[in-house]
Scaffold this motif. Structure first.
Motif, PDB file in Angstrom:
ATOM      1  N   MET A   1      48.510  32.450  35.189  1.00  0.00           N
ATOM      2  CA  MET A   1      48.992  32.731  36.532  1.00  0.00           C
ATOM      3  C   MET A   1      48.931  31.477  37.404  1.00  0.00           C
ATOM      4  O   MET A   1      49.581  31.417  38.421  1.00  0.00           O
ATOM      5  N   GLU A   2      48.149  30.476  36.982  1.00  0.00           N
ATOM      6  CA  GLU A   2      48.008  29.258  37.780  1.00  0.00           C
ATOM      7  C   GLU A   2      49.336  28.542  37.998  1.00  0.00           C
ATOM      8  O   GLU A   2      49.513  27.855  38.997  1.00  0.00           O
ATOM      9  N   ASN A   3      50.237  28.697  37.062  1.00  0.00           N
ATOM     10  CA  ASN A   3      51.522  28.006  37.160  1.00  0.00           C
ATOM     11  C   ASN A   3      52.505  28.702  38.103  1.00  0.00           C
ATOM     12  O   ASN A   3      53.537  28.143  38.427  1.00  0.00           O
ATOM     13  N   LEU A   4      52.172  29.895  38.526  1.00  0.00           N
ATOM     14  CA  LEU A   4      53.075  30.639  39.391  1.00  0.00           C
ATOM     15  C   LEU A   4      52.940  30.159  40.830  1.00  0.00           C
ATOM     16  O   LEU A   4      51.855  29.831  41.293  1.00  0.00           O
ATOM     17  N   ASP A   5      54.041  30.146  41.528  1.00  0.00           N
ATOM     18  CA  ASP A   5      54.081  29.739  42.924  1.00  0.00           C
ATOM     19  C   ASP A   5      53.404  30.796  43.789  1.00  0.00           C
ATOM     20  O   ASP A   5      53.828  31.957  43.817  1.00  0.00           O
ATOM     21  N   LEU A   6      52.323  30.404  44.504  1.00  0.00           N
ATOM     22  CA  LEU A   6      51.573  31.340  45.324  1.00  0.00           C
ATOM     23  C   LEU A   6      52.442  31.989  46.390  1.00  0.00           C
ATOM     24  O   LEU A   6      52.323  33.189  46.664  1.00  0.00           O
ATOM     25  N   LYS A   8      55.612  32.684  46.217  1.00  0.00           N
ATOM     26  CA  LYS A   8      56.440  33.688  45.547  1.00  0.00           C
ATOM     27  C   LYS A   8      55.610  34.922  45.199  1.00  0.00           C
ATOM     28  O   LYS A   8      56.101  36.050  45.268  1.00  0.00           O
ATOM     29  N   LEU A   9      54.337  34.717  44.859  1.00  0.00           N
ATOM     30  CA  LEU A   9      53.465  35.854  44.582  1.00  0.00           C
ATOM     31  C   LEU A   9      53.176  36.645  45.857  1.00  0.00           C
ATOM     32  O   LEU A   9      53.101  37.866  45.834  1.00  0.00           O
ATOM     33  N   SER A  49      46.770  52.627  34.327  1.00  0.00           N
ATOM     34  CA  SER A  49      45.361  52.946  34.064  1.00  0.00           C
ATOM     35  C   SER A  49      44.505  52.460  35.229  1.00  0.00           C
ATOM     36  O   SER A  49      44.968  51.671  36.070  1.00  0.00           O
ATOM     37  N   ASP A  50      43.250  52.909  35.272  1.00  0.00           N
ATOM     38  CA  ASP A  50      42.342  52.417  36.308  1.00  0.00           C
ATOM     39  C   ASP A  50      42.187  50.905  36.221  1.00  0.00           C
ATOM     40  O   ASP A  50      42.137  50.226  37.250  1.00  0.00           O
ATOM     41  N   GLU A  51      42.136  50.374  35.026  1.00  0.00           N
ATOM     42  CA  GLU A  51      42.027  48.917  34.860  1.00  0.00           C
ATOM     43  C   GLU A  51      43.245  48.217  35.463  1.00  0.00           C
ATOM     44  O   GLU A  51      43.119  47.210  36.160  1.00  0.00           O
ATOM     45  N   GLN A  52      44.424  48.747  35.236  1.00  0.00           N
ATOM     46  CA  GLN A  52      45.638  48.167  35.805  1.00  0.00           C
ATOM     47  C   GLN A  52      45.660  48.325  37.323  1.00  0.00           C
ATOM     48  O   GLN A  52      46.016  47.385  38.031  1.00  0.00           O
ATOM     49  N   LEU A  53      45.262  49.493  37.818  1.00  0.00           N
ATOM     50  CA  LEU A  53      45.218  49.715  39.263  1.00  0.00           C
ATOM     51  C   LEU A  53      44.238  48.770  39.950  1.00  0.00           C
ATOM     52  O   LEU A  53      44.423  48.430  41.120  1.00  0.00           O
ATOM     53  N   ASP A  54      43.224  48.358  39.234  1.00  0.00           N
ATOM     54  CA  ASP A  54      42.202  47.475  39.803  1.00  0.00           C
ATOM     55  C   ASP A  54      42.478  45.996  39.532  1.00  0.00           C
ATOM     56  O   ASP A  54      41.606  45.148  39.707  1.00  0.00           O
ATOM     57  N   THR A  55      43.715  45.696  39.163  1.00  0.00           N
ATOM     58  CA  THR A  55      44.141  44.312  38.925  1.00  0.00           C
ATOM     59  C   THR A  55      44.788  43.759  40.191  1.00  0.00           C
ATOM     60  O   THR A  55      45.696  44.385  40.747  1.00  0.00           O
ATOM     61  N   PRO A  56      44.323  42.589  40.653  1.00  0.00           N
ATOM     62  CA  PRO A  56      44.972  41.970  41.827  1.00  0.00           C
ATOM     63  C   PRO A  56      46.393  41.532  41.478  1.00  0.00           C
ATOM     64  O   PRO A  56      46.664  41.074  40.371  1.00  0.00           O
ATOM     65  N   TYR A  57      47.285  41.681  42.449  1.00  0.00           N
ATOM     66  CA  TYR A  57      48.674  41.286  42.206  1.00  0.00           C
ATOM     67  C   TYR A  57      48.859  39.770  42.248  1.00  0.00           C
ATOM     68  O   TYR A  57      49.871  39.255  41.810  1.00  0.00           O
ATOM     69  N   ARG A  58      47.855  39.055  42.797  1.00  0.00           N
ATOM     70  CA  ARG A  58      47.862  37.591  42.825  1.00  0.00           C
ATOM     71  C   ARG A  58      46.422  37.125  42.970  1.00  0.00           C
ATOM     72  O   ARG A  58      45.557  37.921  43.331  1.00  0.00           O
ATOM     73  N   PRO A  59      46.153  35.843  42.707  1.00  0.00           N
ATOM     74  CA  PRO A  59      44.790  35.354  42.927  1.00  0.00           C
ATOM     75  C   PRO A  59      44.354  35.588  44.375  1.00  0.00           C
ATOM     76  O   PRO A  59      45.111  35.326  45.306  1.00  0.00           O
ATOM     77  N   GLU A  60      43.163  36.121  44.524  1.00  0.00           N
ATOM     78  CA  GLU A  60      42.582  36.430  45.841  1.00  0.00           C
ATOM     79  C   GLU A  60      43.402  37.452  46.628  1.00  0.00           C
ATOM     80  O   GLU A  60      43.307  37.536  47.843  1.00  0.00           O
ATOM     81  N   GLY A  61      44.214  38.215  45.925  1.00  0.00           N
ATOM     82  CA  GLY A  61      45.013  39.258  46.573  1.00  0.00           C
ATOM     83  C   GLY A  61      44.404  40.629  46.344  1.00  0.00           C
ATOM     84  O   GLY A  61      43.426  40.787  45.623  1.00  0.00           O
ATOM     85  N   TRP A  62      45.001  41.612  46.978  1.00  0.00           N
ATOM     86  CA  TRP A  62      44.553  42.987  46.806  1.00  0.00           C
ATOM     87  C   TRP A  62      44.911  43.487  45.416  1.00  0.00           C
ATOM     88  O   TRP A  62      45.838  42.983  44.768  1.00  0.00           O
ATOM     89  N   THR A  63      44.191  44.518  45.002  1.00  0.00           N
ATOM     90  CA  THR A  63      44.528  45.187  43.749  1.00  0.00           C
ATOM     91  C   THR A  63      45.717  46.113  43.982  1.00  0.00           C
ATOM     92  O   THR A  63      46.072  46.421  45.129  1.00  0.00           O
ATOM     93  N   VAL A  64      46.297  46.585  42.900  1.00  0.00           N
ATOM     94  CA  VAL A  64      47.392  47.548  43.006  1.00  0.00           C
ATOM     95  C   VAL A  64      46.897  48.782  43.765  1.00  0.00           C
ATOM     96  O   VAL A  64      47.601  49.306  44.636  1.00  0.00           O
ATOM     97  N   ARG A  65      45.677  49.224  43.462  1.00  0.00           N
ATOM     98  CA  ARG A  65      45.104  50.392  44.147  1.00  0.00           C
ATOM     99  C   ARG A  65      45.034  50.136  45.661  1.00  0.00           C
ATOM    100  O   ARG A  65      45.422  50.985  46.461  1.00  0.00           O
ATOM    101  N   ALA A 169      57.417  45.386  45.279  1.00  0.00           N
ATOM    102  CA  ALA A 169      57.728  44.198  44.475  1.00  0.00           C
ATOM    103  C   ALA A 169      56.459  43.507  43.983  1.00  0.00           C
ATOM    104  O   ALA A 169      56.466  42.908  42.898  1.00  0.00           O
ATOM    105  N   HIS A 170      55.376  43.567  44.741  1.00  0.00           N
ATOM    106  CA  HIS A 170      54.106  43.036  44.234  1.00  0.00           C
ATOM    107  C   HIS A 170      53.740  43.742  42.933  1.00  0.00           C
ATOM    108  O   HIS A 170      53.319  43.104  41.962  1.00  0.00           O
ATOM    109  N   ILE A 171      53.897  45.054  42.932  1.00  0.00           N
ATOM    110  CA  ILE A 171      53.521  45.850  41.764  1.00  0.00           C
ATOM    111  C   ILE A 171      54.482  45.607  40.605  1.00  0.00           C
ATOM    112  O   ILE A 171      54.049  45.370  39.470  1.00  0.00           O
TER     113      ILE A 171
END
Length: 180
Positions: A1-6, A8-9, A49-65, A169-171
């Protein structure tokens, strides 16, 4: 994910750009986007899944949940602001600390199903009231205290249609990156 433009995220569909003209077609299109948001969100989020819902959409961003719960909170504020604008003369609304709300237990650990249900009813009500406004009512406005700006209902329609699409779109972008 480091290569992605923040940037754009953060803004996968770009930042909101207000139209020069709030034409009837523009207004109806945006109301339809508001109306269909809960169904589109449910389609993307319901089987995560709960694991996916608890994944941030970007570094230091909110989770999907957190994003899903935030949409309900933000759009509840939208609904109340519309009501205030329709019933008071340019009321000063109350701002809220969405970043702090996102850290409360209901946003961090609560299942998304109650929030998805809340969004169904809320968006039905928002779209219903918006579809029935006159041109004069679309011009009614409130004052936002963060910058003393005057925000009309017609402006809110575009902003909140964008807001839902923005977080959706984040999701979808996260799901694509993660190949979920």
């Amino acid at each position: 994910m480091e290569n992605l433009d923040l940037e754009k995220l953060k803004y996968p569909i770009g930042k909101f750009i207000a139209p020069e003209d709030y034409s009837p077609d523009y207004i109806l299109n945006k109301i339809e986007e508001i109306s269909s948001f809960p169904e589109r969100l449910r389609k993307e989020a319901l089987n995560l899944s709960d694991e996916q819902l608890d994944t941030p959409y970007r570094p230091e961003g909110w989770t999907v949940r957190q994003l899903i719960h935030h949409c309900a909170e933000s759009h509840m504020n939208c609904f109340i602001r519309i009501k205030w604008a329709l019933t008071e003369e340019k009321p000063i609304i109350k701002a809220y600390h969405e970043d702090l709300w996102a850290q409360l237990p209901d946003n961090l650990t609560m299942p998304i199903h109650p929030t998805l249900s809340l969004l169904d009813g809320l968006h039905f009500r928002i779209a219903y009231i918006l579809k029935n406004l006159s041109q004069t009512e679309l011009e009614k406005a409130f004052i936002h205290p963060e910058n003393d700006s005057i925000v009309s209902i017609k402006q809110m329609i575009g902003t909140y249609a964008w807001h839902g699409n923005h977080h959706l779109a984040h999701i979808t972008a996260l799901k694509k990156r993660k190949e979920w």
